[in-house]
Design an enzyme around this catalytic site. Structure first.
Site, mmCIF file in Angstrom:
data_model
loop_
_atom_site.group_PDB
_atom_site.id
_atom_site.type_symbol
_atom_site.label_atom_id
_atom_site.label_comp_id
_atom_site.label_asym_id
_atom_site.label_seq_id
_atom_site.Cartn_x
_atom_site.Cartn_y
_atom_site.Cartn_z
ATOM 1 N N ASN A 237 -12.017 23.762 -12.862
ATOM 2 C CA ASN A 237 -13.213 23.492 -12.063
ATOM 3 C C ASN A 237 -14.321 24.496 -12.361
ATOM 4 O O ASN A 237 -15.510 24.159 -12.328
ATOM 5 C CB ASN A 237 -12.868 23.442 -10.571
ATOM 6 C CG ASN A 237 -12.672 24.809 -9.948
ATOM 7 O OD1 ASN A 237 -13.620 25.429 -9.455
ATOM 8 N ND2 ASN A 237 -11.442 25.301 -9.953
ATOM 9 N N CYS B 15 -11.767 27.112 -1.935
ATOM 10 C CA CYS B 15 -11.679 25.845 -1.218
ATOM 11 C C CYS B 15 -10.492 25.916 -0.264
ATOM 12 O O CYS B 15 -9.723 26.882 -0.267
ATOM 13 C CB CYS B 15 -11.508 24.693 -2.195
ATOM 14 S SG CYS B 15 -9.970 24.793 -3.153
ATOM 15 N N THR C 266 -8.017 16.497 -10.157
ATOM 16 C CA THR C 266 -8.944 16.742 -9.043
ATOM 17 C C THR C 266 -10.138 17.602 -9.421
ATOM 18 O O THR C 266 -11.110 17.668 -8.672
ATOM 19 C CB THR C 266 -8.227 17.426 -7.866
ATOM 20 O OG1 THR C 266 -7.753 18.722 -8.275
ATOM 21 C CG2 THR C 266 -7.069 16.583 -7.346
ATOM 22 N N SER D 218 -11.344 28.962 -7.092
ATOM 23 C CA SER D 218 -10.306 29.992 -6.961
ATOM 24 C C SER D 218 -10.863 31.402 -7.101
ATOM 25 O O SER D 218 -10.112 32.362 -7.245
ATOM 26 C CB SER D 218 -9.200 29.758 -7.997
ATOM 27 O OG SER D 218 -9.739 29.598 -9.291
ATOM 28 N N CYS E 111 -11.595 16.100 -6.055
ATOM 29 C CA CYS E 111 -11.593 16.625 -4.684
ATOM 30 C C CYS E 111 -12.998 16.976 -4.211
ATOM 31 O O CYS E 111 -13.926 17.171 -4.997
ATOM 32 C CB CYS E 111 -10.652 17.819 -4.569
ATOM 33 S SG CYS E 111 -11.325 19.374 -5.167
ATOM 34 N N HIS F 30 -5.849 30.132 -10.246
ATOM 35 C CA HIS F 30 -6.312 30.705 -11.518
ATOM 36 C C HIS F 30 -7.357 31.797 -11.281
ATOM 37 O O HIS F 30 -8.555 31.587 -11.469
ATOM 38 C CB HIS F 30 -6.875 29.606 -12.419
ATOM 39 C CG HIS F 30 -5.816 28.746 -13.044
ATOM 40 N ND1 HIS F 30 -6.034 27.457 -13.451
ATOM 41 C CD2 HIS F 30 -4.516 29.011 -13.333
ATOM 42 C CE1 HIS F 30 -4.928 26.963 -13.968
ATOM 43 N NE2 HIS F 30 -3.989 27.887 -13.898
ATOM 44 N N GLU G 61 -2.011 21.069 -13.337
ATOM 45 C CA GLU G 61 -2.108 19.920 -12.431
ATOM 46 C C GLU G 61 -1.729 18.624 -13.137
ATOM 47 O O GLU G 61 -1.046 17.766 -12.561
ATOM 48 C CB GLU G 61 -3.526 19.810 -11.854
ATOM 49 C CG GLU G 61 -3.654 18.687 -10.841
ATOM 50 C CD GLU G 61 -5.065 18.473 -10.339
ATOM 51 O OE1 GLU G 61 -5.418 17.319 -10.042
ATOM 52 O OE2 GLU G 61 -5.826 19.464 -10.244
ATOM 53 N N CYS H 21 -1.739 21.933 -3.365
ATOM 54 C CA CYS H 21 -2.892 21.503 -2.575
ATOM 55 C C CYS H 21 -2.654 20.081 -2.063
ATOM 56 O O CYS H 21 -2.244 19.205 -2.831
ATOM 57 C CB CYS H 21 -4.158 21.549 -3.426
ATOM 58 S SG CYS H 21 -5.609 20.835 -2.604
ATOM 59 N N HIS I 263 -3.039 21.195 -18.666
ATOM 60 C CA HIS I 263 -3.406 21.823 -17.398
ATOM 61 C C HIS I 263 -2.229 21.661 -16.425
ATOM 62 O O HIS I 263 -1.600 20.598 -16.375
ATOM 63 C CB HIS I 263 -4.664 21.183 -16.817
ATOM 64 C CG HIS I 263 -5.224 21.919 -15.634
ATOM 65 N ND1 HIS I 263 -4.718 21.746 -14.359
ATOM 66 C CD2 HIS I 263 -6.210 22.841 -15.527
ATOM 67 C CE1 HIS I 263 -5.394 22.525 -13.519
ATOM 68 N NE2 HIS I 263 -6.294 23.199 -14.211
#
Length: 335
Positions: A236, A20, A176, A279, A206, A49, A137, A107, A135
């Protein structure tokens, strides 16, 4: 084995898939820093990751660390890059206290969630963060606010037993990279209990997460096997496996490389679904298609549900550096 002897296999290749804009930007920042300042460039936590990406950057001179104290005193002049997942406010504060030069590769869409959470807090709300404990994030988002201001909600069950502070308005944000479907269920459960709860000004999940899940939903029905290219610690990517199973794939697996394909479990298949987390580089997608082409007579069908044109520019301090064609191929995940 020639093609006439091979069983036919249709590969439903999802689009969008793979890198992304936020991942592309983060990798680019490390490559640009290496070009501008030379090796070593330190990177706190995995920049994204994916082991293939991390090892490729290590070969170029990046040094990955977990905490800033690991940087030797005589290397304090070297840049340190913060990963795309974001960091708590304490990390740049620590870097400044150590007189380190840092580049923040968070990001922009993660930074947007940080701002949404801070806005809730500024307006006097207790913040509910929907996400996965541990996590990076989530750690980064919670670390934007004082202790006790944020409560993590992971499941519908968490929403049912939540006991927020009394007399305080609530506001929520989300990680996200969550399952769109699961997150909607958690939000519904919270809204039923707390109808006055305030939503963020814009969607927190996202575009890339949403787009990849929609493509998998389109490709999964009728798939005998669905492979998602991604790392076990990639939120993700793991969500894509779950989405594929729910959408009708007979079996879905997460693999990092073609070498991880469990051929003894593949069996007799006619349709293979294939996607990649945000990723995961395209070169590994091609590697997996090639691995199946050695064993099957492969036809690739594209399952494209959206076109992504997003581009996040790097910080001004790196915009004067030019990348070679080989550099850009690495950044784009094609080598």
């Amino acid at each position: 084995m020639n093609d006439a002897q091979k069983e036919k296999l249709t590969v439903r290749l999802c689009g969008p898939r793979g890198f992304c804009a936020g991942v592309d930007r983060a990798i680019q920042i490390v490559v640009l820093a290496l070009k501008k300042y030379g090796a070593p460039v330190y990177v706190r936590h995995e920049i994204v990751h994916n082991r293939y990406v991390v090892e490729g950057l290590q070969e170029r001179g990046a040094v990955f660390i977990e905490e800033l104290h690991e940087i030797p005193p005589d290397h304090r002049h070297c840049p340190v890059v913060f990963s795309a997942h974001g960091v708590p406010k304490s990390v740049p504060a620590d870097a400044e206290a150590r007189n380190l030069f840092y580049l923040d590769a968070t990001c922009p869409l993660v930074s947007k969630v940080h701002k949404q959470a801070m806005r809730h807090e500024r307006l006097g709300r207790h913040v509910l963060l929907i996400g996965h404990a541990g996590h990076p994030e989530v750690i980064g988002t919670m670390g934007q606010l004082p202790d006790g201001v944020v409560t993590l909600v992971e499941t519908v069950e968490d929403a049912a037993r939540l006991k927020p502070p009394e007399g305080v308005e609530l506001g929520f944000v989300t990680q996200t990279t969550l399952s769109v479907e699961d997150t909607a269920g958690i939000i519904r459960a919270l809204q039923e209990r707390f109808p006055g709860m305030k939503a963020p000004a814009a969607e927190s999940i996202c575009y890339a997460t949403t787009n990849r899940q929609e493509a998998v939903k389109a490709a999964a029905p009728g798939s005998d096997l669905f492979l998602v290219v991604g790392a076990p610690n990639s939120s993700n990517s793991r969500r894509l496996v779950e989405v594929a199973e729910r959408a009708g794939a007979k079996k879905a697996l997460l693999v990092q490389r073609a070498s991880e394909i469990p051929w003894d479990e593949v069996g007799n298949i006619g349709v293979l679904g294939l996607s990649a987390g945000a990723s995961a580089p395209e070169i590994i997608v091609n590697e997996i298609i090639d691995a199946f082409a050695e064993r099957y007579d492969v036809t690739v069908d594209l399952a494209t549900t959206a076109e992504e044109l997003e581009n996040f520019p790097v910080m001004r301090t790196l915009r004067d550096v030019e990348l070679t064609r080989a550099d850009m191929a690495f950044v784009n995940g094609t080598v």
